[in-house]
Design a protein around this motif. Structure first.
Motif, PDB file in Angstrom:
ATOM      1  N   GLU A 454      70.013  22.128  66.750  1.00  0.00           N
ATOM      2  CA  GLU A 454      68.645  21.877  66.302  1.00  0.00           C
ATOM      3  C   GLU A 454      67.651  21.900  67.446  1.00  0.00           C
ATOM      4  OE1 GLU A 454      68.720  18.278  64.194  1.00  0.00           O
ATOM      5  OE2 GLU A 454      69.631  19.136  62.396  1.00  0.00           O
ATOM      6  N   HIS A 455      68.091  21.952  68.675  1.00  0.00           N
ATOM      7  CA  HIS A 455      67.184  21.846  69.818  1.00  0.00           C
ATOM      8  C   HIS A 455      66.967  23.190  70.463  1.00  0.00           C
ATOM      9  CE1 HIS A 455      67.305  17.497  69.454  1.00  0.00           C
ATOM     10  NE2 HIS A 455      68.638  17.589  69.358  1.00  0.00           N
ATOM     11  N   TYR A 486      62.570  17.082  67.441  1.00  0.00           N
ATOM     12  CA  TYR A 486      63.092  17.880  68.539  1.00  0.00           C
ATOM     13  C   TYR A 486      62.185  17.697  69.747  1.00  0.00           C
ATOM     14  CZ  TYR A 486      64.568  20.189  64.233  1.00  0.00           C
ATOM     15  OH  TYR A 486      65.029  20.455  62.968  1.00  0.00           O
ATOM     16  N   GLU A 500      62.207  14.034  71.959  1.00  0.00           N
ATOM     17  CA  GLU A 500      62.859  13.723  70.697  1.00  0.00           C
ATOM     18  C   GLU A 500      62.733  12.228  70.402  1.00  0.00           C
ATOM     19  OE1 GLU A 500      67.185  14.301  68.472  1.00  0.00           O
ATOM     20  OE2 GLU A 500      66.906  14.889  70.570  1.00  0.00           O
ATOM     21  N   TYR A 532      58.692  20.549  63.910  1.00  0.00           N
ATOM     22  CA  TYR A 532      59.396  19.737  64.906  1.00  0.00           C
ATOM     23  C   TYR A 532      59.227  18.254  64.637  1.00  0.00           C
ATOM     24  CZ  TYR A 532      60.610  23.515  68.155  1.00  0.00           C
ATOM     25  OH  TYR A 532      61.166  24.616  68.740  1.00  0.00           O
TER      26      TYR A 532
END
Length: 548
Positions: A454-455, A486, A500, A532
Motif C-alpha cells: 500500500e505504500h 500512506y 502514515e 491517501y
C-alpha cells in the motif's frame, strides 16, 4: 297510459315492437363500434405520422434551432393528442358499446320470458274455451236426442196399434235421454262458469301484468339509450381539457421560435475562430527597372528581393481564404487539429465528457465487483473470490486507459483554450472520486490484497496546478479532519509532506481532481492525494461525508 289496459288485445303488435326496440339498440351499438374503430385508426395514423417525422438520429446530432425544437414539441403534443383519441376509443368500447351489448342480451332474455308467459296464459284460456265448447256441444246433442225420444214416445202412445211394451220401452228411453240432457246441461253450465272466470282473470290480471312487464322493459331500454347517448358525449368531453393542453402546448412551441437565437446557434455551430483575411500588399516587380526623374509613377514600399513581407498577416491566412471557394478537405486527426479552433474546442469537450461517463461506469463496476468479492470471502459457499480477480483487473486496466485518454484530450483542450497554469480553470481530471478503500486499491489504482504494497509512490501532481492557491491572507477554516493512510513525500510545489497515521485538518474538499487541501497543526497548508487519507467532515459542514 298502460299497455295492459289500453293494448289488451295487441299481443302480436307488442311482440313486434319489443323486437324492433332491441334491434334498434343493437343498431346503435354497431354505430358506436364503427365510431370507435374510426378513432382507433385515426390515433394509429397520427402516431405513425409522428414517428415518421420524429428525429431518427441521436439528440446530440439533432439541430438545436428553436424552430426544430418547437416542431419536435409539436410532434410530442400531437403524440399525446393521439393518445387521447385512443382513450376516447377505449372508453367508448368499454362504457358504451360493451354496456349496450350486455344490456341487449339481458333484454332478449327478459323479452323471451314475458312473451312465453303471455303465450302460456293464452294457451290455458284456449284450453278452457275448448272444454266449455265441448260441453256445450254435448249438451246440444243430448237435448236433440231427448227431443227425438219424446217425439217417439208421443207417437207410440197415440198409436192404437202399438203394444204396451213398445210404449213402455219408448217411455224408458225418454226418461234416459232427459236425464243425460240434464247432466250435459249441468256440465256445460260449470264449464261456462269456469271459462268466464278464467277469461276475466286472463284479460284483467295475467295479460295486463305481462304487458306491464313488457312496457317496463321497453321503457328501461329507452332510458338506457339516453344514458349511452350521454356517455357517448361525455367520453369526448372528458378528454377536451387534455386536448386543450396539447393545443396550448403547440401554441407555446410556436411562440418559442426565436429567430435571433437560431442565428446565434448557426454562428456557434460553424464559427471557425480564425481572423478574417487582411488586404493583400502590393507586390512591385518593377524594382529592377530604371525610372527617369520625370516618371510620375507612385513609388511603393520596397521589400527585400521583391518578395512579400513574411511577417505580414497575409502569410498566415493565405490558405484560409475559403469564403468563395471550396474549403480544402483536411485529413481527420486524433487531436482534431484539422478543425477550426472553436469547433475543435467543442469536439474535445464533448469527447472528454463522454470519456468521463465511461470512466464512471467502469468505476461503478469495479466497486460492485469488490463488494461481491467481499461477500464471497465472507461466505465461500456463495462463490469463489478468485474468479472475480480477472474481471477486476480488466476493469482497472480499462480505467487506466480511459484516464490516459482523458488526460491527453484535456491537454489538447488546454492548448486550444490557451490556459495551462490556473487550478481554478482546470477541468475535472480522470481521477474523479477515486478514493481507494483500505486494503483494496492502492493509490495508483491497482488492486491488491497485500497491505505491504500500500505504500507505493503516489502519482506526481502537476506543479502548475497549485499556482496562486495560497495567496489569501486569511487562513481557511477547518471543515473536518483526516488521517493519513500512506506516507507522502510532497516533493512538488503546493503539496504537503505527511506521514502514515498523521492527523491533519481538512480546509478544502476534493474538487474532483483527486487532491484535498489540508493544514498541519503547525499551520502549514498544502495538497495531498485524496486516496491517501481517510476524511471525516464536520456534521455542520455542507455535504458532510466520510471518505475512505
Amino acid at each position: 297510459m298502460s299497455w295492459g289496459t289500453d293494448l289488451w288485445d295487441q299481443f302480436e303488435n307488442l311482440d313486434k315492437h319489443t323486437q324492433w326496440g332491441i334491434d334498434f339498440l343493437e343498431r346503435y351499438a354497431k354505430f358506436v363500434k364503427e365510431r370507435l374503430e374510426i378513432e382507433q385508426v385515426y390515433a394509429k395514423q397520427l402516431r405513425s405520422l409522428v414517428k415518421k417525422y420524429c428525429p431518427k438520429r441521436s439528440k446530440d446530432d439533432e439541430p438545436r434551432f428553436t424552430s426544430c425544437m418547437s416542431f419536435y414539441s409539436i410532434l410530442n403534443e400531437l403524440n399525446d393528442y393521439a393518445g387521447q383519441r385512443e382513450v376516447v376509443a377505449e372508453e367508448m368500447g368499454h362504457k358504451v358499446y360493451g354496456e349496450l351489448m350486455r344490456y341487449s342480451q339481458d333484454l332478449k332474455a327478459e323479452r323471451k320470458h314475458h312473451l312465453q308467459e303471455g303465450r302460456k296464459a293464452q294457451q290455458y284460456l284456449d284450453q278452457c274455451w275448448k272444454h266449455m265448447d265441448n260441453s256445450k256441444k254435448k249438451f246440444e246433442r243430448e237435448c236433440k236426442e231427448a227431443e227425438k225420444s219424446q217425439m217417439m214416445y208421443e207417437r207410440l202412445d197415440n198409436d192404437i196399434n202399438a203394444t204396451k211394451s213398445e210404449v213402455e220401452k219408448a217411455k224408458s228411453q225418454l226418461y234416459l235421454r232427459q236425464h243425460m240432457a240434464e247432466e250435459s246441461k249441468n256440465e256445460y253450465a260449470a264449464q261456462l262458469q269456469n271459462f268466464n272466470a278464467e277469461q276475466w282473470k286472463h284479460f284483467n290480471v295475467a295479460i295486463p301484468q305481462i304487458f306491464k312487464n313488457l312496457q317496463d322493459m321497453d321503457e328501461r331500454r329507452t332510458v338506457k339509450l339516453g344514458e349511452t347517448y350521454r356517455s357517448f358525449a361525455e367520453v369526448e368531453r372528458r378528454v377536451i381539457p387534455i386536448i386543450s393542453k396539447c393545443l396550448e402546448g403547440m401554441v407555446t412551441a410556436a411562440k418559442n421560435v426565436d429567430e435571433r437565437r437560431d442565428s446565434g446557434i448557426v454562428v456557434e455551430s460553424f464559427k471557425s475562430g480564425f481572423e478574417p483575411p487582411v488586404d493583400f500588399p502590393f507586390e512591385d516587380f518593377s524594382q529592377n527597372i530604371q525610372r527617369t526623374g520625370s516618371d510620375g509613377t507612385i513609388g511603393t514600399p520596397k521589400t527585400e528581393g521583391g518578395k512579400p513581407d513574411p511577417k505580414h498577416p497575409i502569410s498566415r491566412t493565405k490558405n484560409k481564404l475559403w469564403l468563395f471557394g471550396k474549403k480544402p478537405k483536411a485529413p481527420t486527426l486524433e487531436d482534431l487539429s484539422h478543425l477550426p479552433p472553436e469547433q475543435r474546442r467543442k469536439k474535445l469537450q464533448q469527447r472528454i465528457d463522454e470519456l468521463n461517463k465511461e470512466l464512471q461506469k467502469e468505476m461503478d463496476q469495479r466497486d460492485a465487483l469488490n463488494k461481491m468479492k467481499d461477500v464471497y470471502e465472507k461466505n465461500p459457499q456463495m462463490g469463489d473470490p478468485g474468479s472475480l480477480q480477472p474481471k477486476i483487473s480488466e476493469t482497472i486496466c480499462n480505467m487506466e486507459k480511459l484516464r490516459s485518454e482523458i488526460h491527453k484530450n484535456e491537454s489538447w483542450l488546454a492548448e486550444v483554450e490557451g490556459k495551462h497554469g490556473s487550478r481554478g480553470e482546470r477541468r475535472p481530471s480522470a481521477d474523479v472520486n477515486h478514493h481507494a478503500p483500505h486494503g483494496r486499491e492502492s493509490p495508483e489504482g491497482s488492486y491488491t490484497d497485500d497491505h505491504s504494497q500500500e505504500h507505493r509512490s503516489p502519482p506526481q501532481p502537476d506543479p502548475h496546478d497549485f499556482d496562486d492557491e495560497f495567496d489569501d491572507d486569511d487562513p481557511l477554516p477547518a471543515i473536518g479532519h483526516c488521517k493519513a493512510l500512506y506516507s507522502f513525500d510532497g516533493s512538488n510545489e503546493g503539496t504537503l509532506v505527511m506521514n502514515e497515521n498523521e492527523v491533519l485538518y481538512v480546509i478544502e474538499e476534493d474538487k474532483g481532481d483527486g487532491w484535498t487541501r489540508v493544514r498541519k497543526h503547525s499551520g502549514v497548508e498544502g495538497y495531498v492525494p485524496t486516496s491517501y487519507v481517510e476524511i471525516t467532515l464536520e456534521k455542520n459542514s455542507k455535504g458532510a461525508v466520510t471518505y475512505i
